[in-house]
Write an enzyme that holds these catalytic residues in place. Structure first.
Site: not given
Length: 303
Positions: A62, A156-158
């Protein structure tokens, strides 16, 4: 949520109430940061963190997608996660690594903002409730669409990606449901506000492909369990009305674990109770995370 004792910040353990950031922290204003959700379980041979290396790999992936260079190695972050759990005397709980851009240049472009990393851990039970784990929950199709694959990077774990989820969750709960279910921008079922989704029809297990959703680690675990049990599984798109006619359905995620779905948009799923495929996968999963299934011992990092 129970307050813990210590939070790891940039290499040091600090008191929970002193783990503060500057008000001009860039990520607070603009949303570019990445995080992970990890669970530690009380297993038969001691406490163990579930699929720790996979979570750390996704954490770094990420950051890479967001052009954020984490100032620690994977080994250092892994050690810090374990140290944070120990510092909080947790036998079982939830772990939250976070990488974010600190105070410095303001404006959209972070020119010289320092990259900060924090890890918190605390005791946390069933995210959607013990009753939900046992008997299932009610979902509402959200009026908000899942972010487009090319708009905010769905792999992505934004932190900023979850604004969409917050709005969807608020809407669903305000209307009397337990959770929101988002469709993608083409109208196909995507995922919950923080969970992947599976449905069962005529003995076939189906889940949304990774074209527009996060590659959930619990999702991946369920796929492996299903394959090991000889359950036919398909990763393909499906529509909301196909979901309405499913025999069974359930959500997966680190927080939600494996939570059955009993209703979607006022339509009962199957008999309105968790079905046999859901129960089998759920039972195997919980036995695995508690160290009672040697086939999945590799998923556990004992501390």
């Amino acid at each position: 949520m129970e307050k813990g004792k210590k939070i790891w910040m940039d290499g040091e353990l600090v008191d929970w109430d002193k783990a503060n950031i500057h008000i001009l922290t860039h990520t607070l204003h603009y949303g570019l940061g990445a995080f992970e959700g990890i669970r530690c379980y009380r297993a038969d041979r001691g406490s163990a963190i579930f699929r720790l290396s996979d979570h750390i790999d996704r954490f770094f992936a990420s950051a890479l997608i967001g052009l954020i260079e984490i100032p620690f190695s994977k080994e250092e972050i892994t050690s810090a996660v374990i140290g944070t759990v120990k510092a909080n005397s947790l036998e079982e709980g939830y772990i939250r690594p976070l990488v974010y851009l600190g105070a410095g240049t303001m404006g959209i472009l972070p020119k010289s903002n320092p990259v900060r990393v924090a890890i918190a851990a605390w005791a946390w039970g069933a995210y959607l409730g013990e009753e939900g784990i046992k008997n299932g929950i009610r979902l509402k199709i959200s009026s908000f669409s899942r972010n487009h694959v090319n708009s905010s990077m769905t792999k992505a774990k934004f932190t900023g990606n979850y604004v969409n989820s917050i709005l969807a969750k608020r809407e669903a709960v305000a209307e009397g449901f337990d959770e929101a279910l988002l469709l993608d921008t083409e109208g196909y079922v995507a995922e919950g506000s923080g969970e992947n989704i599976f449905m069962v029809k005529d003995g076939v297990l189906k889940t949304t492909p990774l074209t527009s959703v996060l590659n959930g680690i619990t999702r991946d675990s369920c796929i492996r369990i299903a394959k090991d049990k000889g359950i036919e599984i398909k990763e393909e798109r499906f529509t909301r009305d196909e979901l309405y006619t499913a025999d069974e359905a359930f959500l997966t995620g680190t927080a939600a674990e494996i939570t059955p779905i009993r209703e979607v948009d006022l339509r009962k799923i199957g008999r309105g109770t968790p079905g046999p495929v859901t129960r089998e996968i759920q039972n195997i999963f919980f036995n695995a995370v508690h160290g009672r299934n040697k086939d999945y011992e590799c998923w556990l990092a004992y501390i």
